[in-house]
Design an enzyme around this catalytic site. Structure first.
Site, PDB file in Angstrom:
ATOM      1  N   HIS A  55       1.093  -0.861  -0.049  1.00 30.67           N
ATOM      2  CA  HIS A  55       0.420   0.054  -0.135  1.00 30.67           C
ATOM      3  C   HIS A  55       1.025   1.676   0.066  1.00 30.67           C
ATOM      4  CE1 HIS A  55       0.429  -0.915   4.126  1.00 30.67           C
ATOM      5  NE2 HIS A  55      -0.080   0.003   4.265  1.00 30.67           N
ATOM      6  N   HIS A  57       1.298   3.804   2.268  1.00 34.11           N
ATOM      7  CA  HIS A  57       2.119   4.682   3.197  1.00 34.11           C
ATOM      8  C   HIS A  57       3.294   4.906   3.210  1.00 34.11           C
ATOM      9  CE1 HIS A  57      -1.871   3.487   5.556  1.00 34.11           C
ATOM     10  NE2 HIS A  57      -1.930   5.104   5.020  1.00 34.11           N
ATOM     11  N   ASP A  59       5.602   4.484   4.807  1.00 34.10           N
ATOM     12  CA  ASP A  59       6.168   3.209   5.959  1.00 34.10           C
ATOM     13  C   ASP A  59       6.674   2.486   5.241  1.00 34.10           C
ATOM     14  OD1 ASP A  59       3.623   3.441   6.799  1.00 34.10           O
ATOM     15  OD2 ASP A  59       4.694   1.687   8.049  1.00 34.10           O
ATOM     16  N   HIS A  60       5.855   2.001   4.339  1.00 33.94           N
ATOM     17  CA  HIS A  60       5.754   0.444   2.932  1.00 33.94           C
ATOM     18  C   HIS A  60       6.315   1.088   1.692  1.00 33.94           C
ATOM     19  CE1 HIS A  60       3.433  -1.873   5.815  1.00 33.94           C
ATOM     20  NE2 HIS A  60       2.935  -0.180   6.307  1.00 33.94           N
ATOM     21  N   HIS A 113      -7.154  -0.322   5.346  1.00 33.19           N
ATOM     22  CA  HIS A 113      -6.730   0.079   5.817  1.00 33.19           C
ATOM     23  C   HIS A 113      -6.421   1.234   5.130  1.00 33.19           C
ATOM     24  CE1 HIS A 113      -3.265   1.393   8.125  1.00 33.19           C
ATOM     25  NE2 HIS A 113      -2.293   1.241   7.286  1.00 33.19           N
ATOM     26  N   ASP A 132      -0.698  -4.402   6.306  1.00 36.04           N
ATOM     27  CA  ASP A 132      -1.041  -3.927   7.280  1.00 36.04           C
ATOM     28  C   ASP A 132      -2.687  -4.120   7.147  1.00 36.04           C
ATOM     29  OD1 ASP A 132       1.502  -2.514   7.798  1.00 36.04           O
ATOM     30  OD2 ASP A 132       1.050  -0.677   7.608  1.00 36.04           O
ATOM     31  N   HIS A 170       3.626  -5.273  10.658  1.00 34.41           N
ATOM     32  CA  HIS A 170       4.455  -4.340  12.684  1.00 34.41           C
ATOM     33  C   HIS A 170       4.598  -5.378  13.408  1.00 34.41           C
ATOM     34  CE1 HIS A 170       4.358  -0.080  10.313  1.00 34.41           C
ATOM     35  NE2 HIS A 170       3.090  -0.362  10.031  1.00 34.41           N
TER      36      HIS A 170
HETATM   37 FE    FE Z   1       2.639   0.519   8.169  1.00 37.03          FE
HETATM   38 ZN    ZN Z   2      -0.287   1.139   6.557  1.00 36.69          ZN
END
Ligand code: FE
Ligand code: ZN
Length: 249
Positions: A55, A57, A59-60, A113, A132, A170
């Protein structure tokens, strides 16, 4: 057979490099931290040929540009990844097939998400990278999707074989366990698992990956219809998700 290298990234993400020994192809599953991925790949003696995003985001997908610049890797992911920079070289969604070297995976849309969130399922190895969408004892927050969408997504993951191994992005498990115990206190399997999680974390060990069987028995979101049996499953899921958002444990 797929080789998987898992390592911690940022404060609580996991990085994954997956490798086909027959061809040398290596995919970065998401890119939370480009430098760490490059360091880990070098240590393994693997060259990153592909990036597979779950996805958009940061942090991805935040490390896509740097890893691509460094390695020339091909980026595969949902269309939404363009929100943090360039669009993927190959846009994929539900039902698409992707390959790392000679090993094939199937794309599942598991939106909720984020709207376009996908998972990568290696049927032959019974392994899935779920980003996530589903966490050990938890699930992603509904930043973009509806409870109905997320519930449908979780059911797709729940339809994988019970002995499938799930890699989530995570290490949230210990705090997820506190919520799970609060809403499902009489679940003996959950109590046993929670104690095991505490032992693992005290020893500095990851609680990821996990098996689908254990999630089905202990994850309060997959168990929503059992925990709140008097409402329909989507309503039960929505109520638990809302309760978790507000949970101070
Ligand atoms: Fe994440
Ligand atoms: Zn995420």
């Amino acid at each position: 057979m797929l080789q998987i290298h898992q390592f911690p990234c940022l404060s609580d993400n996991y990085g994954f490099l997956i490798h086909d020994p027959a061809t040398g192809a290596t995919a970065a599953i998401d890119t939370p931290d480009a430098e760490e991925y490059l360091r880990q790949a070098e240590a393994k003696g693997w060259r990153i040929t592909d990036i597979w995003n779950t996805h958009w985001h940061p942090d991805h997908a935040g490390g896509n540009a740097a890893i691509k610049e460094n390695t020339g890797a091909t980026v595969t992911g949902p269309a939404e990844v363009k929100r943090i920079g360039t669009p993927p070289d190959r846009v994929v969604d539900d039902g698409d097939r992707v390959k790392i070297g000679g090993i094939e995976a199937r794309v599942l849309n598991v939106g909720g998400h984020t709207l376009g969130h996908i998972a990568y399922v290696f049927d032959a190895d019974k392994v899935a990278f779920v980003g996530d969408a589903l966490f050990a004892l938890g699930c992603g927050r509904l930043f973009e999707g509806t409870p109905q969408q997320m519930w449908t997504s979780l059911q797709k993951l729940a339809a994988l074989p019970d002995d499938a191994t799930l890699y989530c992005a995570h290490e949230y498990t210990q705090s997820n366990a506190r919520f799970a115990l609060a809403v499902d206190p009489d679940n003996a399997a959950l109590r046993t698992r929670s104690a095991e999680i505490d032992r693992l974390r005290a020893a500095g060990k990851p609680t990821v990956p996990m098996t689908l069987r254990l999630e089905k028995d202990t994850n309060p979101f997959l168990r929503a219809p059992a925990i709140l049996p008097n409402v329909d499953p989507v309503e039960a899921f929505a109520a638990l998700r809302k309760q978790k958002d507000e949970f101070k444990g």
